[in-house]
Design a protein around this motif. Structure first.
Motif, PDB file in Angstrom:
ATOM      1  N   ALA A  53       0.646  -1.334   0.193  1.00  0.00           N
ATOM      2  CA  ALA A  53       0.108   0.052  -0.115  1.00  0.00           C
ATOM      3  C   ALA A  53       0.855   1.214   0.102  1.00  0.00           C
ATOM      4  CB  ALA A  53      -0.848  -0.085   0.894  1.00  0.00           C
ATOM      5  N   ALA A  54       0.541   2.163  -0.729  1.00  0.00           N
ATOM      6  CA  ALA A  54       1.102   3.361  -0.986  1.00  0.00           C
ATOM      7  C   ALA A  54       0.236   4.556  -0.765  1.00  0.00           C
ATOM      8  CB  ALA A  54       2.077   3.498  -2.401  1.00  0.00           C
ATOM      9  N   TYR A  55       0.537   5.573   0.223  1.00  0.00           N
ATOM     10  CA  TYR A  55      -0.578   6.652   0.404  1.00  0.00           C
ATOM     11  C   TYR A  55       0.186   7.836   0.278  1.00  0.00           C
ATOM     12  CZ  TYR A  55      -3.058   2.753   2.845  1.00  0.00           C
ATOM     13  OH  TYR A  55      -3.788   1.564   3.045  1.00  0.00           O
ATOM     14  N   PRO A  56      -0.525   8.711  -0.191  1.00  0.00           N
ATOM     15  CA  PRO A  56      -0.083  10.227  -0.454  1.00  0.00           C
ATOM     16  C   PRO A  56       0.289  10.883   0.755  1.00  0.00           C
ATOM     17  CG  PRO A  56      -2.418  10.072  -0.910  1.00  0.00           C
ATOM     18  CD  PRO A  56      -1.962   8.595  -0.660  1.00  0.00           C
ATOM     19  N   LEU A  57       0.932  11.667   0.983  1.00  0.00           N
ATOM     20  CA  LEU A  57       1.464  12.473   2.192  1.00  0.00           C
ATOM     21  C   LEU A  57       0.635  12.892   3.163  1.00  0.00           C
ATOM     22  CD1 LEU A  57       4.074  13.208   3.508  1.00  0.00           C
ATOM     23  CD2 LEU A  57       4.183  15.272   2.252  1.00  0.00           C
ATOM     24  N   GLY A  58      -0.589  13.444   2.639  1.00  0.00           N
ATOM     25  CA  GLY A  58      -1.726  13.757   3.302  1.00  0.00           C
ATOM     26  C   GLY A  58      -2.646  12.950   3.471  1.00  0.00           C
ATOM     27  N   TRP A  59      -2.591  11.584   3.649  1.00  0.00           N
ATOM     28  CA  TRP A  59      -3.671  10.582   3.668  1.00  0.00           C
ATOM     29  C   TRP A  59      -4.347  10.433   4.982  1.00  0.00           C
ATOM     30  CZ3 TRP A  59      -6.478   8.077   0.764  1.00  0.00           C
ATOM     31  CH2 TRP A  59      -7.190   6.875   1.227  1.00  0.00           C
ATOM     32  N   LEU A  60      -3.486  10.909   6.041  1.00  0.00           N
ATOM     33  CA  LEU A  60      -4.253  10.877   7.376  1.00  0.00           C
ATOM     34  C   LEU A  60      -5.175  12.041   7.378  1.00  0.00           C
ATOM     35  CD1 LEU A  60      -1.431   9.843   9.768  1.00  0.00           C
ATOM     36  CD2 LEU A  60      -2.971   8.318   8.829  1.00  0.00           C
ATOM     37  N   ALA A  61      -5.174  12.924   6.698  1.00  0.00           N
ATOM     38  CA  ALA A  61      -6.060  13.897   6.861  1.00  0.00           C
ATOM     39  C   ALA A  61      -6.972  13.851   5.537  1.00  0.00           C
ATOM     40  CB  ALA A  61      -5.518  15.321   6.368  1.00  0.00           C
ATOM     41  N   ASP A  62      -7.087  12.975   4.932  1.00  0.00           N
ATOM     42  CA  ASP A  62      -8.141  12.508   3.568  1.00  0.00           C
ATOM     43  C   ASP A  62      -9.429  12.297   4.152  1.00  0.00           C
ATOM     44  OD1 ASP A  62      -9.340  10.666   1.636  1.00  0.00           O
ATOM     45  OD2 ASP A  62      -7.840  11.886   0.258  1.00  0.00           O
ATOM     46  N   LEU A  63     -10.280  12.473   3.603  1.00  0.00           N
ATOM     47  CA  LEU A  63     -11.872  12.413   4.037  1.00  0.00           C
ATOM     48  C   LEU A  63     -12.005  10.971   4.076  1.00  0.00           C
ATOM     49  CD1 LEU A  63     -14.238  13.492   4.986  1.00  0.00           C
ATOM     50  CD2 LEU A  63     -15.150  13.635   2.675  1.00  0.00           C
ATOM     51  N   ARG A  64     -11.494  10.127   3.009  1.00  0.00           N
ATOM     52  CA  ARG A  64     -11.623   8.535   3.171  1.00  0.00           C
ATOM     53  C   ARG A  64     -11.065   8.127   4.453  1.00  0.00           C
ATOM     54  NH1 ARG A  64      -8.962   7.846  -2.736  1.00  0.00           N
ATOM     55  NH2 ARG A  64      -8.078   9.660  -1.432  1.00  0.00           N
ATOM     56  N   CYS A 127      -8.030   1.994   4.625  1.00  0.00           N
ATOM     57  CA  CYS A 127      -6.837   1.333   4.114  1.00  0.00           C
ATOM     58  C   CYS A 127      -7.025   1.537   2.522  1.00  0.00           C
ATOM     59  CB  CYS A 127      -6.886  -0.137   4.370  1.00  0.00           C
ATOM     60  SG  CYS A 127      -6.417  -0.368   6.077  1.00  0.00           S
ATOM     61  N   CYS A 128      -8.367   1.510   1.884  1.00  0.00           N
ATOM     62  CA  CYS A 128      -8.211   1.283   0.426  1.00  0.00           C
ATOM     63  C   CYS A 128      -7.451   0.424  -0.288  1.00  0.00           C
ATOM     64  CB  CYS A 128      -8.009   2.988   0.170  1.00  0.00           C
ATOM     65  SG  CYS A 128      -9.450   4.092   0.150  1.00  0.00           S
ATOM     66  N   THR A 129      -7.507  -0.546   0.270  1.00  0.00           N
ATOM     67  CA  THR A 129      -6.678  -1.884  -0.358  1.00  0.00           C
ATOM     68  C   THR A 129      -7.728  -2.879  -0.927  1.00  0.00           C
ATOM     69  OG1 THR A 129      -6.275  -3.231   1.673  1.00  0.00           O
ATOM     70  CG2 THR A 129      -4.814  -1.411   0.851  1.00  0.00           C
ATOM     71  N   ILE A 130      -7.425  -3.662  -1.709  1.00  0.00           N
ATOM     72  CA  ILE A 130      -8.214  -4.819  -2.216  1.00  0.00           C
ATOM     73  C   ILE A 130      -8.252  -5.898  -1.146  1.00  0.00           C
ATOM     74  CG2 ILE A 130      -6.365  -5.912  -3.434  1.00  0.00           C
ATOM     75  CD1 ILE A 130     -10.117  -5.732  -4.671  1.00  0.00           C
ATOM     76  N   GLU A 131      -7.160  -6.180  -0.425  1.00  0.00           N
ATOM     77  CA  GLU A 131      -7.400  -6.938   0.727  1.00  0.00           C
ATOM     78  C   GLU A 131      -8.300  -6.822   1.967  1.00  0.00           C
ATOM     79  OE1 GLU A 131      -3.288  -7.126  -1.523  1.00  0.00           O
ATOM     80  OE2 GLU A 131      -4.398  -5.506  -0.640  1.00  0.00           O
ATOM     81  N   SER A 132      -8.197  -5.406   2.242  1.00  0.00           N
ATOM     82  CA  SER A 132      -9.264  -5.017   3.378  1.00  0.00           C
ATOM     83  C   SER A 132     -10.496  -5.008   2.917  1.00  0.00           C
ATOM     84  CB  SER A 132      -8.924  -3.641   3.792  1.00  0.00           C
ATOM     85  OG  SER A 132      -8.712  -2.368   2.683  1.00  0.00           O
ATOM     86  N   LEU A 133     -10.768  -4.614   1.353  1.00  0.00           N
ATOM     87  CA  LEU A 133     -12.220  -4.672   1.063  1.00  0.00           C
ATOM     88  C   LEU A 133     -12.607  -6.234   1.029  1.00  0.00           C
ATOM     89  CD1 LEU A 133     -14.744  -3.473  -0.280  1.00  0.00           C
ATOM     90  CD2 LEU A 133     -13.727  -3.702  -2.398  1.00  0.00           C
ATOM     91  N   SER A 134     -11.798  -6.974   0.751  1.00  0.00           N
ATOM     92  CA  SER A 134     -12.112  -8.593   0.437  1.00  0.00           C
ATOM     93  C   SER A 134     -12.285  -9.221   1.935  1.00  0.00           C
ATOM     94  CB  SER A 134     -10.827  -9.399  -0.265  1.00  0.00           C
ATOM     95  OG  SER A 134      -9.947  -9.385   0.640  1.00  0.00           O
ATOM     96  N   PHE A 135     -11.837  -8.652   3.002  1.00  0.00           N
ATOM     97  CA  PHE A 135     -11.779  -9.129   4.351  1.00  0.00           C
ATOM     98  C   PHE A 135     -13.334  -8.606   4.833  1.00  0.00           C
ATOM     99  CE2 PHE A 135     -11.655  -8.460   8.981  1.00  0.00           C
ATOM    100  CZ  PHE A 135     -11.510  -9.929   9.171  1.00  0.00           C
ATOM    101  N   ALA A 136     -13.576  -7.222   4.377  1.00  0.00           N
ATOM    102  CA  ALA A 136     -15.039  -6.622   4.725  1.00  0.00           C
ATOM    103  C   ALA A 136     -16.157  -7.536   4.054  1.00  0.00           C
ATOM    104  CB  ALA A 136     -14.924  -5.246   4.427  1.00  0.00           C
ATOM    105  N   LEU A 137     -15.837  -7.739   2.720  1.00  0.00           N
ATOM    106  CA  LEU A 137     -17.008  -8.446   2.372  1.00  0.00           C
ATOM    107  C   LEU A 137     -17.104  -9.975   2.573  1.00  0.00           C
ATOM    108  CD1 LEU A 137     -16.234  -7.434  -1.737  1.00  0.00           C
ATOM    109  CD2 LEU A 137     -18.249  -6.779  -0.163  1.00  0.00           C
ATOM    110  N   CYS A 138     -15.981 -10.519   3.223  1.00  0.00           N
ATOM    111  CA  CYS A 138     -15.967 -11.802   3.648  1.00  0.00           C
ATOM    112  C   CYS A 138     -16.958 -11.781   5.193  1.00  0.00           C
ATOM    113  CB  CYS A 138     -14.564 -12.293   3.835  1.00  0.00           C
ATOM    114  SG  CYS A 138     -14.518 -14.071   4.516  1.00  0.00           S
TER     115      CYS A 138
END
Length: 152
Positions: A53-64, A127-138
């Motif tokens: 996972a690669a996040y932009p510098l301001g990710w912790l302040a991102d609305l997501r 997190c915005c990762t496919i792994e975290s989404l797959s766990f949420a769906l599971c």
């Protein structure tokens, strides 16, 4: 986020079982399957977040991230509070079915399941990762089917 994930796994795997007064015994095979699932999922989530996972510098302040973190936090609070209500449904020695009251049980019959599903979708959004989404769906499919069975 890895810290948040590990905190909940520790709560669910170590703290919660110690808080249960009288529970049904868990078959060893079920325990082993659950353990393997948690170890594999923890590895997958941790590896995803730390290596890929690669996040932009301001990710912790991102609305997501903020919305996801709040969803995770609210979901965990609902889950822990609902577990507390369920653990205290019966007095010592009392048996039989009881309908839980209070908290989110006033709005949904499977408040503990609802809280955990909300928690993992919040985690996935943060997190915005496919792994975290797959766990949420599971979690949605597994806990959703359990919630439906409990509701019936």
């Amino acid at each position: 986020n890895t810290i948040n994930f590990n905190f909940f796994v520790c709560y669910r795997a170590l703290i919660f079982p110690l808080l249960i007064r009288q529970g049904k015994p868990t078959p060893f095979f079920t325990f082993v399957l659950a353990l393997l699932f948690c170890v594999f999922n923890g590895y997958l989530q941790g590896r995803s977040l730390t290596n890929y996972a690669a996040y932009p510098l301001g990710w912790l302040a991102d609305l997501r991230f903020i919305t996801g973190f709040l969803g995770w936090l609210i979901g965990m609070a609902i889950n822990i509070h609902s577990d507390h209500i369920l653990r205290n449904l019966r007095k010592p020695g009392e048996t039989g079915y009881k309908i839980p009251r209070g908290g989110m049980f006033e709005y949904v019959s499977g408040a503990n399941f609802f809280g955990e599903i909300l928690e993992w979708f919040g985690f996935a959004l943060a997190c915005c990762t496919i792994e975290s989404l797959s766990f949420a769906l599971c979690s949605l499919f597994i806990l959703g089917s359990r919630a439906r069975q409990h509701h019936r």
